[in-house]
Motif scaffolding. Structure first.
Motif, PDB file in Angstrom:
ATOM      1  N   LYS A  83     -10.265 -43.012 -42.132  1.00 34.14           N
ATOM      2  CA  LYS A  83      -9.882 -42.961 -43.311  1.00 34.14           C
ATOM      3  C   LYS A  83      -8.244 -42.498 -43.310  1.00 34.14           C
ATOM      4  N   PHE A  84      -7.573 -42.587 -44.234  1.00 35.72           N
ATOM      5  CA  PHE A  84      -6.115 -42.246 -44.262  1.00 35.72           C
ATOM      6  C   PHE A  84      -6.238 -40.758 -43.770  1.00 35.72           C
ATOM      7  N   GLU A  85      -6.858 -39.814 -44.130  1.00 37.64           N
ATOM      8  CA  GLU A  85      -6.852 -38.412 -43.569  1.00 37.64           C
ATOM      9  C   GLU A  85      -7.397 -38.365 -42.235  1.00 37.64           C
ATOM     10  N   ASP A  86      -7.618 -39.340 -41.496  1.00 38.44           N
ATOM     11  CA  ASP A  86      -7.964 -39.033 -40.123  1.00 38.44           C
ATOM     12  C   ASP A  86      -6.808 -39.241 -39.191  1.00 38.44           C
ATOM     13  N   THR A  87      -5.763 -39.581 -39.939  1.00 38.97           N
ATOM     14  CA  THR A  87      -4.209 -39.774 -39.415  1.00 38.97           C
ATOM     15  C   THR A  87      -3.958 -38.373 -38.548  1.00 38.97           C
ATOM     16  N   ALA A  88      -3.663 -38.514 -37.413  1.00 38.75           N
ATOM     17  CA  ALA A  88      -3.325 -37.010 -36.554  1.00 38.75           C
ATOM     18  C   ALA A  88      -3.129 -37.373 -35.313  1.00 38.75           C
ATOM     19  N   ILE A  89      -2.597 -36.395 -34.535  1.00 42.37           N
ATOM     20  CA  ILE A  89      -2.666 -36.781 -33.063  1.00 42.37           C
ATOM     21  C   ILE A  89      -3.950 -35.905 -32.388  1.00 42.37           C
ATOM     22  N   TYR A  90      -4.526 -36.598 -31.615  1.00 45.48           N
ATOM     23  CA  TYR A  90      -6.000 -36.460 -31.211  1.00 45.48           C
ATOM     24  C   TYR A  90      -5.909 -35.763 -29.791  1.00 45.48           C
ATOM     25  N   TYR A  91      -6.215 -34.637 -29.580  1.00 49.94           N
ATOM     26  CA  TYR A  91      -6.351 -33.989 -28.340  1.00 49.94           C
ATOM     27  C   TYR A  91      -7.701 -33.838 -27.617  1.00 49.94           C
ATOM     28  N   CYS A  92      -7.890 -34.234 -26.279  1.00 50.57           N
ATOM     29  CA  CYS A  92      -9.003 -33.884 -25.500  1.00 50.57           C
ATOM     30  C   CYS A  92      -8.705 -32.552 -24.891  1.00 50.57           C
ATOM     31  N   ALA A  93      -9.843 -31.762 -24.672  1.00 50.19           N
ATOM     32  CA  ALA A  93      -9.610 -30.585 -23.947  1.00 50.19           C
ATOM     33  C   ALA A  93     -10.974 -30.241 -23.108  1.00 50.19           C
TER      34      ALA A  93
END
Length: 121
Positions: free
Chosen positions: A85-95
């Motif tokens: 979805k549009f609202e999934d737009t983000a920088i994704y980080y693994c940890a």
């Protein structure tokens, strides 16, 4: 533990992406792995984690759209994202966190550099 995230990109709403996070430096199997994300102007939020036993927990907004898996032979964790979805737009980080997983980003000791996911509406 060094983490290298990859796989981000531009995708249309309803599409799919698979993010990867390669680990090196320590025994991968002793770490719980998680994904977080941070959208512009928002705080970093928990997406999901996978424990050392392979069990996964997800944030409520995932609603069956995302799946986290890990490949112990490749020391890599994946985030398969469907029905984006549009609202999934983000920088994704693994940890990574030693032994026991958590949902709070402050509990994680090791972080990848982030990979940008942009979902067009």
């Amino acid at each position: 533990v060094q983490l290298q995230a990859s796989g981000g990109g531009l995708v249309q709403a309803g599409g799919s992406l698979r993010l990867s996070c390669a680990s090196s430096g320590r025994t991968f199997s002793r770490y719980a792995m998680a994904w977080f994300r941070q959208a512009p102007g928002k705080e970093r939020e928990f997406v999901g984690y996978i424990g050392r036993d392979g069990s996964a927990v997800y944030a409520g907004f995932v609603k069956g759209r995302f799946t986290i898996s890990r490949d112990v032979d490749k020391d890599t964790v994946y985030l398969q994202m469907n029905s984006l979805k549009f609202e999934d737009t983000a920088i994704y980080y693994c940890a990574a966190k030693f032994l026991v997983p958590a949902t709070e980003w402050g509990d994680y000791h090791y972080w990848g550099q982030g990979t940008l996911v942009t979902v067009s509406s």
